[in-house]
Design a protein around this motif. Structure first.
Motif, short mmCIF file in Angstrom:
data_model
loop_
_atom_site.label_atom_id
_atom_site.label_comp_id
_atom_site.label_asym_id
_atom_site.label_seq_id
_atom_site.Cartn_x
_atom_site.Cartn_y
_atom_site.Cartn_z
N LYS A 80 0.81 -1.22 0.00
CA LYS A 80 0.00 0.00 0.00
C LYS A 80 0.85 1.27 0.00
O LYS A 80 0.30 2.37 -0.11
N GLY A 81 2.15 1.11 0.15
CA GLY A 81 3.02 2.28 0.19
C GLY A 81 3.06 2.95 1.55
O GLY A 81 3.60 4.05 1.70
N GLU A 82 2.50 2.30 2.56
CA GLU A 82 2.53 2.86 3.92
C GLU A 82 3.92 2.72 4.54
O GLU A 82 4.28 3.48 5.43
N LYS A 83 4.65 1.73 4.07
CA LYS A 83 6.03 1.49 4.53
C LYS A 83 6.89 1.31 3.28
O LYS A 83 6.42 0.82 2.26
N PRO A 84 8.15 1.69 3.37
CA PRO A 84 9.03 1.50 2.21
C PRO A 84 9.34 0.01 2.03
O PRO A 84 9.27 -0.77 2.98
N PHE A 85 9.70 -0.36 0.81
CA PHE A 85 10.10 -1.73 0.56
C PHE A 85 11.29 -2.06 1.45
O PHE A 85 12.25 -1.29 1.55
N ASP A 86 11.21 -3.21 2.08
CA ASP A 86 12.29 -3.68 2.96
C ASP A 86 12.42 -5.18 2.74
O ASP A 86 11.55 -5.95 3.14
N ALA A 87 13.49 -5.58 2.07
CA ALA A 87 13.68 -6.99 1.73
C ALA A 87 13.67 -7.89 2.97
O ALA A 87 13.15 -9.01 2.93
N GLU A 88 14.21 -7.40 4.08
CA GLU A 88 14.24 -8.22 5.30
C GLU A 88 12.83 -8.44 5.85
O GLU A 88 12.52 -9.52 6.34
N VAL A 89 11.99 -7.43 5.78
CA VAL A 89 10.60 -7.57 6.23
C VAL A 89 9.86 -8.56 5.34
O VAL A 89 9.12 -9.42 5.82
N VAL A 90 10.06 -8.44 4.04
CA VAL A 90 9.41 -9.36 3.09
C VAL A 90 9.88 -10.79 3.35
O VAL A 90 9.07 -11.71 3.46
N LYS A 91 11.18 -10.96 3.49
CA LYS A 91 11.73 -12.29 3.74
C LYS A 91 11.19 -12.87 5.05
O LYS A 91 10.77 -14.03 5.10
N ALA A 92 11.20 -12.08 6.10
CA ALA A 92 10.71 -12.55 7.40
C ALA A 92 9.22 -12.90 7.33
O ALA A 92 8.78 -13.91 7.91
N SER A 93 8.44 -12.10 6.63
CA SER A 93 7.00 -12.34 6.52
C SER A 93 6.70 -13.62 5.77
O SER A 93 5.90 -14.45 6.21
N LEU A 94 7.35 -13.81 4.63
CA LEU A 94 7.13 -15.03 3.84
C LEU A 94 7.65 -16.27 4.59
O LEU A 94 7.02 -17.33 4.55
N THR A 95 8.74 -16.11 5.30
CA THR A 95 9.28 -17.22 6.10
C THR A 95 8.31 -17.58 7.22
O THR A 95 8.07 -18.78 7.47
N THR A 96 7.75 -16.59 7.87
CA THR A 96 6.76 -16.85 8.93
C THR A 96 5.58 -17.63 8.39
O THR A 96 5.14 -18.61 8.99
N MET A 97 5.08 -17.22 7.24
CA MET A 97 3.93 -17.92 6.65
C MET A 97 4.27 -19.37 6.33
O MET A 97 3.48 -20.27 6.64
N ALA A 98 5.42 -19.60 5.75
CA ALA A 98 5.83 -20.97 5.41
C ALA A 98 6.02 -21.81 6.67
O ALA A 98 5.55 -22.94 6.75
N ASP A 99 6.69 -21.24 7.66
CA ASP A 99 6.96 -21.98 8.89
C ASP A 99 5.68 -22.32 9.64
O ASP A 99 5.52 -23.44 10.13
N VAL A 100 4.77 -21.37 9.73
CA VAL A 100 3.50 -21.63 10.42
C VAL A 100 2.72 -22.70 9.66
O VAL A 100 2.18 -23.63 10.26
N ALA A 101 2.66 -22.59 8.35
CA ALA A 101 1.89 -23.55 7.56
C ALA A 101 2.44 -24.98 7.69
O ALA A 101 1.67 -25.94 7.66
N LYS A 102 3.74 -25.11 7.87
CA LYS A 102 4.34 -26.44 8.03
C LYS A 102 3.83 -27.13 9.30
O LYS A 102 3.64 -28.34 9.32
N ASP A 103 3.63 -26.38 10.35
CA ASP A 103 3.27 -26.95 11.65
C ASP A 103 1.78 -26.84 11.98
O ASP A 103 1.27 -27.59 12.80
N PHE A 104 1.08 -25.94 11.33
CA PHE A 104 -0.31 -25.63 11.69
C PHE A 104 -1.22 -26.86 11.76
O PHE A 104 -1.94 -27.02 12.76
N PRO A 105 -1.22 -27.76 10.79
CA PRO A 105 -2.14 -28.90 10.85
C PRO A 105 -1.91 -29.83 12.05
O PRO A 105 -2.79 -30.60 12.41
N ASN A 106 -0.75 -29.73 12.68
CA ASN A 106 -0.45 -30.58 13.83
C ASN A 106 -1.18 -30.17 15.10
O ASN A 106 -1.07 -30.85 16.12
N HIS A 107 -1.90 -29.08 15.05
CA HIS A 107 -2.53 -28.54 16.25
C HIS A 107 -4.05 -28.67 16.23
O HIS A 107 -4.77 -27.83 16.79
#
Length: 147
Positions: A49-76
């Motif tokens: 939305k342009g509310e925050k500047p592009f930050d590769a580390e934020v993008v990487k951390a966000s996508l990593t969080t989604m992948a990591d959560v999805a790997k474990d989520f069905p176990n709960h």
């Protein structure tokens, strides 16, 4: 005086054990996991939305969080946790666990693919968010109660 101190210590210990038990409850764990995904989506959305500047580390951390959560989520989702705390999970999760896991696996695949391509600007972050969002929506349409 010592009795009061012992009683206070016992109460504090009991409260701590109750909090620890609640934190281990599958529904609480699931909700915390979804909050992490929500924060990740929010961080990506702010960039798109342009509310925050592009930050590769934020993008990487966000996508990593989604992948990591999805790997474990069905176990709960053990049997017996279909009801209880304020939950948005439908009983279809327990009725069709293979499909639920497949949808979670798809989110892992899509998030990791976006990580591999690694967005480089606001526009490519938007494209990554769209791909991941479609996968999230696919699962939510079937397995999340509409409120």
């Amino acid at each position: 005086m010592k009795l009061k101190l012992v009683m206070a210590a016992a109460i504090v210990t009991a409260l701590g054990m109750t909090a620890a038990t609640a934190a281990d409850e599958p529904q609480v764990v699931r909700q915390e996991m979804m909050k992490k995904v929500g924060s990740a989506v929010g961080a990506l959305g702010a960039i798109v939305k342009g509310e925050k500047p592009f930050d590769a580390e934020v993008v990487k951390a966000s996508l990593t969080t989604m992948a990591d959560v999805a790997k474990d989520f069905p176990n709960h989702f053990p049997a017996g946790t279909e009801v209880g705390l304020d939950t948005e999970a439908t009983t279809k999760i327990w009725e069709t666990p293979e499909d639920f896991k497949a949808k979670s696996d798809e989110l892992v695949k899509v998030a990791e693919a976006q990580l591999a391509a690694m967005p480089t600007d606001q526009a490519s972050t938007g494209a990554a968010m769209k791909a991941v969002g479609a996968t999230c929506s696919s699962c939510h349409e079937t397995y999340r109660l509409k409120k």
